[in-house]
Each structure stands twice: as structure tokens, then as C-alpha cells.
Scaffold this active site. Structure first.
Site, mmCIF file in Angstrom:
data_model
loop_
_atom_site.group_PDB
_atom_site.id
_atom_site.type_symbol
_atom_site.label_atom_id
_atom_site.label_comp_id
_atom_site.label_asym_id
_atom_site.label_seq_id
_atom_site.Cartn_x
_atom_site.Cartn_y
_atom_site.Cartn_z
ATOM 1 N N ALA A 64 0.869 -1.175 0.000
ATOM 2 C CA ALA A 64 0.000 0.000 0.000
ATOM 3 C C ALA A 64 0.909 1.228 0.000
ATOM 4 O O ALA A 64 2.069 1.158 0.435
ATOM 5 C CB ALA A 64 -0.888 -0.023 1.236
ATOM 6 N N GLY A 109 0.740 -5.039 0.955
ATOM 7 C CA GLY A 109 -0.474 -5.138 0.140
ATOM 8 C C GLY A 109 -0.238 -5.825 -1.194
ATOM 9 O O GLY A 109 -1.173 -6.369 -1.795
ATOM 10 N N GLU A 132 4.867 -5.020 7.235
ATOM 11 C CA GLU A 132 4.060 -4.005 7.937
ATOM 12 C C GLU A 132 4.485 -3.711 9.366
ATOM 13 O O GLU A 132 4.435 -2.563 9.808
ATOM 14 C CB GLU A 132 2.577 -4.421 7.944
ATOM 15 C CG GLU A 132 1.868 -4.268 6.616
ATOM 16 C CD GLU A 132 1.944 -5.504 5.732
ATOM 17 O OE1 GLU A 132 2.798 -6.382 5.995
ATOM 18 O OE2 GLU A 132 1.149 -5.612 4.789
HETATM 19 C C1 HXC Z 1 4.998 4.366 -1.476
HETATM 20 C C2 HXC Z 1 6.889 3.420 -2.329
HETATM 21 C C3 HXC Z 1 6.561 2.186 -1.783
HETATM 22 C C4 HXC Z 1 5.347 2.087 -1.026
HETATM 23 C C5 HXC Z 1 8.426 1.981 -2.815
HETATM 24 N N1 HXC Z 1 8.054 3.250 -2.964
HETATM 25 N N2 HXC Z 1 7.535 1.299 -2.095
HETATM 26 N N3 HXC Z 1 6.121 4.509 -2.181
HETATM 27 N N4 HXC Z 1 4.603 3.198 -0.908
HETATM 28 N N5 HXC Z 1 4.902 0.934 -0.494
HETATM 29 C C6 HXC Z 1 8.751 4.321 -3.678
HETATM 30 C C7 HXC Z 1 9.973 4.813 -2.906
HETATM 31 O O1 HXC Z 1 9.607 5.739 -1.909
HETATM 32 C C8 HXC Z 1 10.794 5.457 -4.006
HETATM 33 O O2 HXC Z 1 10.254 6.727 -4.306
HETATM 34 C C9 HXC Z 1 10.496 4.532 -5.203
HETATM 35 O O3 HXC Z 1 9.291 3.846 -4.895
HETATM 36 C C10 HXC Z 1 11.589 3.521 -5.434
HETATM 37 O O4 HXC Z 1 11.803 2.819 -4.225
HETATM 38 P P1 HXC Z 1 13.256 2.608 -3.587
HETATM 39 O O5 HXC Z 1 13.078 2.324 -2.141
HETATM 40 O O6 HXC Z 1 14.168 3.758 -3.941
HETATM 41 O O7 HXC Z 1 13.749 1.306 -4.382
HETATM 42 P P2 HXC Z 1 14.680 0.115 -3.875
HETATM 43 O O8 HXC Z 1 15.853 0.659 -3.109
HETATM 44 O O9 HXC Z 1 14.919 -0.728 -5.076
HETATM 45 O O10 HXC Z 1 13.800 -0.686 -2.806
HETATM 46 C C11 HXC Z 1 12.622 -1.361 -3.232
HETATM 47 C C12 HXC Z 1 11.769 -1.803 -2.002
HETATM 48 C C13 HXC Z 1 11.549 -0.575 -1.088
HETATM 49 C C14 HXC Z 1 12.505 -2.902 -1.255
HETATM 50 C C15 HXC Z 1 10.476 -2.350 -2.551
HETATM 51 O O11 HXC Z 1 11.026 0.512 -1.874
HETATM 52 C C16 HXC Z 1 10.601 -0.823 0.035
HETATM 53 O O12 HXC Z 1 10.974 -1.413 1.068
HETATM 54 N N6 HXC Z 1 9.363 -0.346 -0.102
HETATM 55 C C17 HXC Z 1 8.361 -0.411 0.949
HETATM 56 C C18 HXC Z 1 7.835 -1.804 1.111
HETATM 57 C C19 HXC Z 1 6.811 -1.891 2.220
HETATM 58 O O13 HXC Z 1 7.107 -1.605 3.402
HETATM 59 N N7 HXC Z 1 5.577 -2.289 1.868
HETATM 60 C C20 HXC Z 1 4.471 -2.445 2.838
HETATM 61 C C21 HXC Z 1 3.648 -1.207 2.880
HETATM 62 S S1 HXC Z 1 2.391 -1.319 4.095
HETATM 63 P P3 HXC Z 1 11.202 8.001 -4.553
HETATM 64 O O14 HXC Z 1 10.229 9.118 -4.749
HETATM 65 O O15 HXC Z 1 12.086 8.113 -3.377
HETATM 66 O O16 HXC Z 1 11.947 7.642 -5.814
HETATM 67 C C22 HXC Z 1 1.143 -2.206 3.388
HETATM 68 C C23 HXC Z 1 -0.096 -2.357 4.240
HETATM 69 C C24 HXC Z 1 -1.288 -2.906 3.474
HETATM 70 O O17 HXC Z 1 1.230 -2.641 2.289
HETATM 71 C C25 HXC Z 1 -2.584 -2.665 4.221
HETATM 72 C C26 HXC Z 1 -2.941 -1.236 4.364
HETATM 73 C C27 HXC Z 1 -4.313 -0.942 4.883
#
Ligand code: HXC
Length: 258
Positions: A64, A109, A132
């Protein structure tokens, strides 16, 4: 037209591609709304016999949208969660097979979205995880429930509590994906599976999906009864006459669309 997803149909196979690669295809309200819309249309589109869901670029879906969630108050967070559940439930219950072609990161998500699909085919580059708890929340698009049902309670707790990211081979080993493919072959492998399923009797496929999904959460006695009723529906279809007739006449069956 959509801004965050692409949708195309090629000889009966629909492909939905989440197309927000700059944000790793993160699911914000707009993406979720578009997904809900496209799967609602697919549900009543007789041309589409099977669906492939994939992501553009490096990620399937990295979760998400954290930037959007960061700004939400608890009511907004609940609304987002409810919309996410609506999308996952629609995909899970639509009477057509949906195959996730997991091309890269399927986190939070994104892992939940893949789990709502019927079958997951992972690229060797795919990474699955539920990160999460590191953000101060828990999975909220059905992950606490679907993960435990897919891989068992212990492994679900391990993955959710450690937030560990696992590769495609480990995901395959624990039953979080059903096939692993080379990255360049992912879509063709997914299409082959989709075409195989689409060549079978559509009512039988829809009925099998309903029987498995609904029966899974029932006790064995109720589930067996449910199978009898769903079996009877399939047995009453023209496709049953056609499928068995074709076998006996040693020819390929010609099934109806729905
Ligand atoms: C918003 C995101 C994002 C996310 C990545 N980006 N994941 N933006 N929400 N979930 C954005 C980054 O901020 C960045 O933007 C761009 O995408 C590229 O990501 P990087 O981190 O620079 O890439 P990389 O180093 O290759 O790492 C990839 C990754 C990492 C491992 C996937 O981005 C990451 O850990 N993302 C978050 C994963 C996460 O925690 N997901 C769970 C979310 S909570 P900029 O602008 O800086 O270029 C969830 C809850 C669901 O899903 C239920 C909710 C009700």
C-alpha cells in the site's frame, strides 16, 4: 481510460498490469479504485476467459502507498483498508481464474494482492514479504488471514512477525507460489497456464473455484455438502454433455463461453 493500470485482452486472456513503476506500483486509493473497476468489468465480459495480473517494472506491487497512508487519520486508514478488502474479495470471488504473474517485489499489500489471486507464478527475481510491523501496522488487505490459510499459521506468524523478505524458491517451498519461471519467460508461462485453464469448461472452472474457496472455511461435512450442490450445477450444464460427448466421439470439446 485508466491512469495507473493497463488492461488488454488477447484471444480470451485479459492482462491487467499495474503501471506506477516510479512508486514500485504501490497501491494508493486511485490504483485500488481502478483495480476494482477493471475486475468488475472483467466479471461480466464474456470475451475474457482467464486473467493475468502483473506489475510494470521492478515490482509486482511494493505494498500500500506509504506516503498516502502516512497522511491518513484512523478513519481514512480504515476506508483505505475497506477498499483494499473490496478489491481482494472481488478478485478472489470473481467467477474466472486470475493468475498473478509476480515479476518482482510483492510486499505488504502486494503480497496480499497476489494471495487473493487463484494461482501465483513467480519470476526468479520475485521477492515476497509482509513488512508491515516495521511500519507500526499489520497486514490490512486480508494478509493475516490469507497467508495463514496458504502457508499455515506458524509460517504466517514467522513471516509477519519477522517481516523477512523471501525469494521465489522459498515462496515455492512454503506454498506461497505454485510455479517459478525465468524472468523473461514469466508472462509466457502465465499465459500458457491461463490458456490451459481457458480451454476447459468455463462453468466447471467457475464452479471449482467457488467450491474450493467457500468449502475451505467450512467444516468437512458442510464442505462436502457444498461440493455436492456445486457439482450438481456443473453436471447440469451443457458443457457436461459436450465434454463427455466429445470424449466418447474422440474429438476436441467445444465449450460455451459461460
Ligand atoms: C509508497 C513506495 C513504496 C510504497 C516503494 N516506494 N515502495 N512509495 N509506498 N509501499 C517508492 C519509494 O519511496 C521510491 O520513491 C520509489 O518507490 C523507489 O523505491 P526505492 O526504495 O528507492 O527502491 P529500492 O531501493 O529498489 O527498494 C525497493 C523496495 C523498497 C525494497 C520495494 O522501496 C521498500 O521497502 N518499499 C516499501 C515496502 C513496504 O514496506 N511495503 C508495505 C507497505 S504497508 P522516490 O520518490 O524516493 O523515488 C502495506 C499495508 C497494506 O502494504 C494494508 C494497508 C491498509
Amino acid at each position: 481510460m485508466y491512469e495507473n493500470i493497463k488492461f488488454e485482452v488477447n484471444e480470451g486472456i485479459g492482462t491487467v498490469t499495474i503501471n506506477r513503476p516510479k512508486a514500485m506500483n504501490a497501491l494508493n486509493m486511485d490504483v485500488l479504485t481502478e483495480l476494482y473497476d477493471v475486475f468488475t468489468k472483467i466479471e461480466s465480459d464474456d470475451e475474457v476467459k482467464a486473467v493475468i495480473l502483473t506489475g510494470e517494472g521492478k515490482a509486482f506491487v511494493a505494498g500500500a502507498d506509504i506516503a498516502q497512508m502516512h497522511k491518513l487519520n484512523p478513519i481514512g486508514g480504515r476506508q483505505m483498508m475497506m477498499l483494499g478488502h473490496k478489491v481482494m474479495n472481488l478478485i478472489e470471488n470473481i467467477e474466472k481464474p486470475v493468475i498473478a504473474a509476480v515479476n518482482g517485489f510483492a510486499l505488504g499489500g502486494g503480497c496480499e494482492l497476489a494471495m487473493a489471486c487463484d494461482i501465483r507464478i513467480a519470476s526468479e527475481k520475485a521477492k515476497f514479504g509482509q513488512p508491515e510491523v516495521g511500519l507500526g501496522i499489520i497486514p490490512g488487505f486480508g494478509g493475516t488471514q490469507r497467508l495463514a490459510r496458504l502457508v499455515g499459521k506458524g509460517m504466517a506468524k514467522y513471516l509477519i512477525m519477522t517481516a523477512e523478505m523471501i525469494g521465489a524458491d522459498e515462496a515455492y517451498r512454503i506454498g506461497l507460489c505454485e510455479k517459478v519461471a525465468a524472468p523473461e519467460e514469466l508472462l509466457s508461462v502465465a499465459e500458457k497456464v491461463a490458456r490451459t485453464i481457458a480451454s476447459k469448461a468455463p462453468i466447471a472452472i467457475a464452479t471449482a473455484k467457488t467450491a474450493i474457496n467457500n468449502g475451505f472455511d467450512m467444516d468437512m461435512k458442510s464442505a462436502s455438502k457444498f461440493e455436492i450442490e456445486t457439482f450438481t450445477a456443473a453436471f447440469s450444464s451443457e458443457d457436461k454433455t459436450e465434454g463427455m460427448g466429445a470424449f466418447l466421439e474422440k474429438r476436441a470439446p467445444e465449450f460455451k463461453n459461460r
